[in-house]
Design a protein around this motif. Structure first.
Motif, PDB file in Angstrom:
ATOM      1  N   UNK A  97       0.825  -1.214   0.000  1.00 44.00           N
ATOM      2  CA  UNK A  97       0.000   0.000   0.000  1.00 44.00           C
ATOM      3  C   UNK A  97       0.856   1.261   0.000  1.00 44.00           C
ATOM      4  N   UNK A  98       2.080   1.154   0.481  1.00 49.25           N
ATOM      5  CA  UNK A  98       2.951   2.330   0.531  1.00 49.25           C
ATOM      6  C   UNK A  98       3.360   2.809  -0.850  1.00 49.25           C
ATOM      7  N   UNK A 121       1.866   8.057  -5.095  1.00 52.73           N
ATOM      8  CA  UNK A 121       2.689   6.971  -5.610  1.00 52.73           C
ATOM      9  C   UNK A 121       1.907   6.120  -6.614  1.00 52.73           C
ATOM     10  N   UNK A 122       0.654   5.885  -6.310  1.00 56.48           N
ATOM     11  CA  UNK A 122      -0.187   5.175  -7.261  1.00 56.48           C
ATOM     12  C   UNK A 122      -0.351   5.950  -8.553  1.00 56.48           C
ATOM     13  N   UNK A 161       9.840   1.872 -15.777  1.00 57.54           N
ATOM     14  CA  UNK A 161      11.079   1.551 -15.063  1.00 57.54           C
ATOM     15  C   UNK A 161      11.613   2.767 -14.304  1.00 57.54           C
ATOM     16  N   UNK A 162      11.561   3.930 -14.943  1.00 57.30           N
ATOM     17  CA  UNK A 162      12.006   5.164 -14.290  1.00 57.30           C
ATOM     18  C   UNK A 162      11.169   5.414 -13.033  1.00 57.30           C
ATOM     19  N   UNK A 163       9.856   5.254 -13.159  1.00 57.35           N
ATOM     20  CA  UNK A 163       8.963   5.485 -12.024  1.00 57.35           C
ATOM     21  C   UNK A 163       9.211   4.463 -10.922  1.00 57.35           C
ATOM     22  N   UNK A 164       9.470   3.212 -11.305  1.00 54.45           N
ATOM     23  CA  UNK A 164       9.738   2.169 -10.314  1.00 54.45           C
ATOM     24  C   UNK A 164      10.955   2.531  -9.469  1.00 54.45           C
ATOM     25  N   UNK A 198      10.929   1.165  -0.182  1.00 53.96           N
ATOM     26  CA  UNK A 198      10.288  -0.140  -0.291  1.00 53.96           C
ATOM     27  C   UNK A 198      10.804  -0.800  -1.570  1.00 53.96           C
ATOM     28  N   UNK A 199      12.020  -1.331  -1.467  1.00 51.30           N
ATOM     29  CA  UNK A 199      12.699  -1.836  -2.664  1.00 51.30           C
ATOM     30  C   UNK A 199      11.961  -3.010  -3.291  1.00 51.30           C
ATOM     31  N   UNK A 200      11.635  -4.017  -2.501  1.00 52.78           N
ATOM     32  CA  UNK A 200      10.983  -5.197  -3.045  1.00 52.78           C
ATOM     33  C   UNK A 200       9.624  -4.849  -3.638  1.00 52.78           C
ATOM     34  N   UNK A 201       8.826  -4.091  -2.893  1.00 55.60           N
ATOM     35  CA  UNK A 201       7.485  -3.755  -3.347  1.00 55.60           C
ATOM     36  C   UNK A 201       7.524  -2.965  -4.663  1.00 55.60           C
ATOM     37  N   UNK A 202       8.428  -1.981  -4.738  1.00 57.26           N
ATOM     38  CA  UNK A 202       8.500  -1.138  -5.941  1.00 57.26           C
ATOM     39  C   UNK A 202       8.876  -1.958  -7.172  1.00 57.26           C
ATOM     40  N   UNK A 203       9.929  -2.762  -7.042  1.00 55.28           N
ATOM     41  CA  UNK A 203      10.372  -3.527  -8.205  1.00 55.28           C
ATOM     42  C   UNK A 203       9.441  -4.696  -8.505  1.00 55.28           C
ATOM     43  N   UNK A 204       8.749  -5.211  -7.499  1.00 52.38           N
ATOM     44  CA  UNK A 204       7.762  -6.264  -7.743  1.00 52.38           C
ATOM     45  C   UNK A 204       6.605  -5.722  -8.580  1.00 52.38           C
TER      46      UNK A 204
END
Length: 231
Positions: free
Chosen positions: A6-7, A13-14, A183-186, A195-201
């Motif tokens: 959710x972060x 962010x959404x 990818x840039x936004x990620x 939140x590295x995992x969440x963003x790249x997931x």
């Protein structure tokens, strides 16, 4: 640290993810249309009797297939503008130069692959098809547009679909010149939220979903072609 998607999915962010995905789709579509248009021109020229034109097309294809796409992107964004007058550079910058140059680079590069796919599809067409079209009074361009190219594209459809997916994935390279695609936004989300995992997931799932959708649409189109030509 517990996972918290959710972060990176709510609030601004959404909105960032939606904008990044939109830019990615716009870039992929623009580059695809440019690539297909140029590919058809390359095929028609290469099938002509002009040996100088065919050699020029062969050189074009060889360059774009053997130089890394990333280098081509950087060439378009950093090098080619230096050859333009300053007034033209400023005009292009006002029109979102990063997006335009990345679209040109990706489209011109992918046109080489599309043209080879279509040319391979044309080789599977019996010579009698062209001879029959010419016997009916069709000129070279009309025979190509009405008889030969549609069959060649049908034969080349599996390869065209694969390279279309590749084009979509290559849009991620545009981040190196500042295009705010997915990818840039990620990466930006990861920097803001940690939140590295969440963003790249989320980025991974986005690319996977769009790629599978393209492959599904391609398979559906292939089946429709098969039914149409089976009648």
């Amino acid at each position: 640290m517990a996972l918290d998607f959710s972060a990176v999915l709510t609030g601004q962010h959404g909105d960032m993810i939606v904008r990044g995905a939109t830019v990615t789709l716009e870039l992929a579509l623009g580059a695809w249309l440019l690539a297909m248009f140029i590919a058809l021109l390359l095929v028609i020229i290469r099938l002509s009797a002009n040996r100088y034109a065919t050699r020029l097309v062969a050189a074009y294809v060889s360059y774009h297939r053997n130089v890394p796409t990333l280098i081509q992107l950087m060439m378009w964004y950093f090098a080619i503008p230096t050859l333009l007058p300053e007034s033209v550079q400023m005009w292009v910058n006002d029109l979102n130069a990063e997006f335009l140059f990345s679209m040109f680079a990706l489209g011109l590069c992918q046109a080489a692959y599309f043209s080879e796919d279509i040319r391979s599809g044309l080789r599977a067409i019996p010579d009698g098809q062209n001879e029959a079209a010419r016997a009916l009074g069709m000129g070279y361009m009309r025979a190509m547009g009405s008889v030969i190219l549609p069959q060649g594209i049908r034969n080349a459809l599996p390869s065209l679909i694969n390279h279309s997916v590749l084009l979509f994935k290559n849009t991620s390279l545009a981040m190196v010149i500042g295009v705010t695609e997915l990818t840039y936004v990620t990466r930006d989300l990861e920097n803001q939220t940690f939140r590295t995992f969440e963003a790249y997931a989320i980025g991974t799932v986005g690319y996977l979903a769009f790629s599978l959708l393209l492959m599904g649409l391609g398979a559906l189109l292939a089946r429709r072609f098969q039914r149409a030509y089976a009648r």
